[in-house]
Design a protein around this motif. Structure first.
Motif, PDB file in Angstrom:
ATOM      1  N   SER A 164       8.312 -39.702  35.519  1.00 14.83           N
ATOM      2  CA  SER A 164       8.001 -38.741  36.573  1.00 14.83           C
ATOM      3  C   SER A 164       8.819 -37.463  36.441  1.00 14.83           C
ATOM      4  CB  SER A 164       8.238 -39.372  37.944  1.00 14.83           C
ATOM      5  OG  SER A 164       7.452 -40.524  38.092  1.00 14.83           O
ATOM      6  N   PRO A 165       8.572 -36.645  35.426  1.00 13.28           N
ATOM      7  CA  PRO A 165       9.244 -35.346  35.379  1.00 13.28           C
ATOM      8  C   PRO A 165       8.681 -34.431  36.445  1.00 13.28           C
ATOM      9  CG  PRO A 165       7.568 -35.480  33.683  1.00 13.28           C
ATOM     10  CD  PRO A 165       7.636 -36.850  34.314  1.00 13.28           C
ATOM     11  N   PRO A 166       9.459 -33.459  36.908  1.00 14.52           N
ATOM     12  CA  PRO A 166       8.952 -32.537  37.924  1.00 14.52           C
ATOM     13  C   PRO A 166       7.817 -31.689  37.368  1.00 14.52           C
ATOM     14  CG  PRO A 166      11.046 -31.772  37.074  1.00 14.52           C
ATOM     15  CD  PRO A 166      10.843 -33.147  36.518  1.00 14.52           C
ATOM     16  N   PHE A 167       6.849 -31.350  38.212  1.00 12.10           N
ATOM     17  CA  PHE A 167       5.763 -30.477  37.789  1.00 12.10           C
ATOM     18  C   PHE A 167       6.293 -29.055  37.654  1.00 12.10           C
ATOM     19  CE2 PHE A 167       3.333 -33.928  39.763  1.00 12.10           C
ATOM     20  CZ  PHE A 167       2.456 -34.198  38.728  1.00 12.10           C
ATOM     21  N   ARG A 168       5.711 -28.346  36.694  1.00 10.88           N
ATOM     22  CA  ARG A 168       6.119 -26.965  36.509  1.00 10.88           C
ATOM     23  C   ARG A 168       5.340 -26.044  37.439  1.00 10.88           C
ATOM     24  NH1 ARG A 168       5.399 -26.009  30.233  1.00 10.88           N
ATOM     25  NH2 ARG A 168       3.479 -27.111  30.677  1.00 10.88           N
ATOM     26  N   ILE A 224      -9.553 -23.151  34.129  1.00 13.59           N
ATOM     27  CA  ILE A 224      -8.124 -22.923  33.897  1.00 13.59           C
ATOM     28  C   ILE A 224      -7.911 -22.316  32.520  1.00 13.59           C
ATOM     29  CG2 ILE A 224      -5.868 -24.035  33.690  1.00 13.59           C
ATOM     30  CD1 ILE A 224      -7.020 -26.210  35.649  1.00 13.59           C
ATOM     31  N   GLY A 225      -8.713 -22.754  31.544  1.00  9.56           N
ATOM     32  CA  GLY A 225      -8.681 -22.158  30.216  1.00  9.56           C
ATOM     33  C   GLY A 225      -7.412 -22.417  29.429  1.00  9.56           C
ATOM     34  N   ASP A 226      -6.797 -23.574  29.637  1.00 10.88           N
ATOM     35  CA  ASP A 226      -5.565 -23.911  28.927  1.00 10.88           C
ATOM     36  C   ASP A 226      -5.841 -25.069  27.978  1.00 10.88           C
ATOM     37  OD1 ASP A 226      -3.085 -24.642  28.032  1.00 10.88           O
ATOM     38  OD2 ASP A 226      -2.145 -24.766  29.994  1.00 10.88           O
ATOM     39  N   PRO A 227      -5.957 -24.801  26.667  1.00 12.52           N
ATOM     40  CA  PRO A 227      -6.278 -25.883  25.722  1.00 12.52           C
ATOM     41  C   PRO A 227      -5.211 -26.971  25.664  1.00 12.52           C
ATOM     42  CG  PRO A 227      -5.652 -23.868  24.556  1.00 12.52           C
ATOM     43  CD  PRO A 227      -5.812 -23.505  25.994  1.00 12.52           C
ATOM     44  N   SER A 228      -3.990 -26.666  26.057  1.00 13.43           N
ATOM     45  CA  SER A 228      -2.927 -27.672  26.007  1.00 13.43           C
ATOM     46  C   SER A 228      -3.146 -28.789  27.019  1.00 13.43           C
ATOM     47  CB  SER A 228      -1.560 -27.022  26.252  1.00 13.43           C
ATOM     48  OG  SER A 228      -1.389 -26.664  27.623  1.00 13.43           O
ATOM     49  N   LEU A 229      -4.027 -28.563  27.991  1.00 12.63           N
ATOM     50  CA  LEU A 229      -4.276 -29.588  29.003  1.00 12.63           C
ATOM     51  C   LEU A 229      -4.954 -30.815  28.418  1.00 12.63           C
ATOM     52  CD1 LEU A 229      -5.414 -27.457  32.096  1.00 12.63           C
ATOM     53  CD2 LEU A 229      -3.167 -28.448  31.636  1.00 12.63           C
ATOM     54  N   ALA A 230      -5.539 -30.680  27.232  1.00  4.28           N
ATOM     55  CA  ALA A 230      -6.151 -31.842  26.575  1.00  4.28           C
ATOM     56  C   ALA A 230      -5.105 -32.913  26.288  1.00  4.28           C
ATOM     57  CB  ALA A 230      -6.829 -31.409  25.282  1.00  4.28           C
ATOM     58  N   GLU A 231      -3.856 -32.487  26.075  1.00  2.00           N
ATOM     59  CA  GLU A 231      -2.769 -33.428  25.835  1.00  2.00           C
ATOM     60  C   GLU A 231      -1.966 -33.701  27.108  1.00  2.00           C
ATOM     61  OE1 GLU A 231      -2.357 -34.982  22.946  1.00  2.00           O
ATOM     62  OE2 GLU A 231      -4.186 -33.947  22.299  1.00  2.00           O
ATOM     63  N   ARG A 232      -2.358 -33.069  28.198  1.00  2.00           N
ATOM     64  CA  ARG A 232      -1.653 -33.248  29.477  1.00  2.00           C
ATOM     65  C   ARG A 232      -2.681 -33.520  30.583  1.00  2.00           C
ATOM     66  NH1 ARG A 232       1.636 -28.512  31.127  1.00  2.00           N
ATOM     67  NH2 ARG A 232      -0.068 -27.265  30.267  1.00  2.00           N
ATOM     68  N   PRO A 233      -3.377 -34.637  30.503  1.00  2.81           N
ATOM     69  CA  PRO A 233      -4.464 -34.892  31.456  1.00  2.81           C
ATOM     70  C   PRO A 233      -4.023 -34.955  32.913  1.00  2.81           C
ATOM     71  CG  PRO A 233      -3.949 -36.849  30.171  1.00  2.81           C
ATOM     72  CD  PRO A 233      -3.234 -35.717  29.522  1.00  2.81           C
ATOM     73  N   LEU A 234      -2.810 -35.430  33.182  1.00  6.62           N
ATOM     74  CA  LEU A 234      -2.355 -35.489  34.567  1.00  6.62           C
ATOM     75  C   LEU A 234      -2.085 -34.079  35.106  1.00  6.62           C
ATOM     76  CD1 LEU A 234      -0.011 -38.610  34.473  1.00  6.62           C
ATOM     77  CD2 LEU A 234      -2.452 -38.478  35.011  1.00  6.62           C
ATOM     78  N   GLU A 235      -1.599 -33.213  34.248  1.00  8.09           N
ATOM     79  CA  GLU A 235      -1.412 -31.820  34.645  1.00  8.09           C
ATOM     80  C   GLU A 235      -2.772 -31.140  34.854  1.00  8.09           C
ATOM     81  OE1 GLU A 235       0.313 -28.058  35.498  1.00  8.09           O
ATOM     82  OE2 GLU A 235       0.977 -30.146  35.674  1.00  8.09           O
ATOM     83  N   ALA A 236      -3.767 -31.528  34.058  1.00 15.56           N
ATOM     84  CA  ALA A 236      -5.124 -30.999  34.248  1.00 15.56           C
ATOM     85  C   ALA A 236      -5.650 -31.385  35.624  1.00 15.56           C
ATOM     86  CB  ALA A 236      -6.049 -31.516  33.151  1.00 15.56           C
TER      87      ALA A 236
END
Length: 209
Positions: free
Chosen positions: A205-209, A77-89
């Motif tokens: 539970s915010p909506p997923f983007r 995926i190559g998105d470094p921000s996912l480190a702070e968003r593990p559920l989105e990862a």
């Protein structure tokens, strides 16, 4: 000349693996011989033994072409921000996995492993399935543990339970879809299940983007 020979050898190996996929899916692994694979590829049995020690070696090579370890899906995926968003990862890795499984080769090989392969000789499909499941479970556990540390996981659900719930849902989904892949689109149906389960596991539970 050497480069051409190496390229031709690689093409021969791929053609043999393609032929094995086709026959394993039609006849099952135990009932397929190396001679039949060679004929399917338009080659001799000697060509098979040049590239593979035996049927188990060929089967493992076929499986390696479609392996998709969970952590590698996240890294792609190559998105470094996912480190702070593990559920989105987790969500995005599942989506990539579904997209990959809908490709004919990935679908065929996983269907062979789950539904067309008996235990015999040096091939143990259950052990292979367990290895893949354990890999996914370990990666999911790490991401849910990270979510817990960041305060993103429900307080009444441990990372271990969250990982096992997600892994069990994904495993059941794969088995069901591979039995009859025309019943529904894996990506659409699978993502609705993944997102619903993640919402149940989130502290909010915010909506997923």
């Amino acid at each position: 000349m050497a480069r051409r020979t190496k390229t031709e050898a690689a093409a021969t190996r791929e053609a043999l693996l393609d032929a094995a996929e086709a026959i394993f899916l039609e006849r099952g692994v135990a009932r397929t011989s190396l001679e039949q694979i060679a004929r399917q590829a338009g080659m001799t049995r000697g060509a098979v033994y040049w590239h593979f020690r035996n049927k188990a070696d060929l089967f493992q090579a076929m499986l390696q072409r479609v392996r998709m370890p969970f952590q590698e899906l996240v890294e792609e995926i190559g998105d470094p921000s996912l480190a702070e968003r593990p559920l989105e990862a987790i969500r995005q890795a599942c989506q990539r996995g579904f997209e990959r499984l809908e490709l004919p080769r990935y679908r065929r090989v996983h269907a062979i492993l789950l539904h067309h392969c008996e235990t015999f000789a040096e091939i143990d499909p259950l052990a292979m399935q367990n290895e893949m499941a354990d890999d996914a479970l370990g990666a999911l556990r790490d991401y849910f543990l990270c979510a817990a540390h960041l305060g993103q996981l429900r307080e009444d659900t441990s990372p271990e339970i969250a990982a096992r719930l997600m892994q069990a849902m994904l495993s059941g989904l794969f088995h069901d879809w591979l039995r009859n892949h025309e019943r529904y689109a894996l990506r659409e149906h699978g993502m609705s299940l993944v997102e619903a389960q993640l919402r149940l596991l989130m502290r909010s539970s915010p909506p997923f983007r």
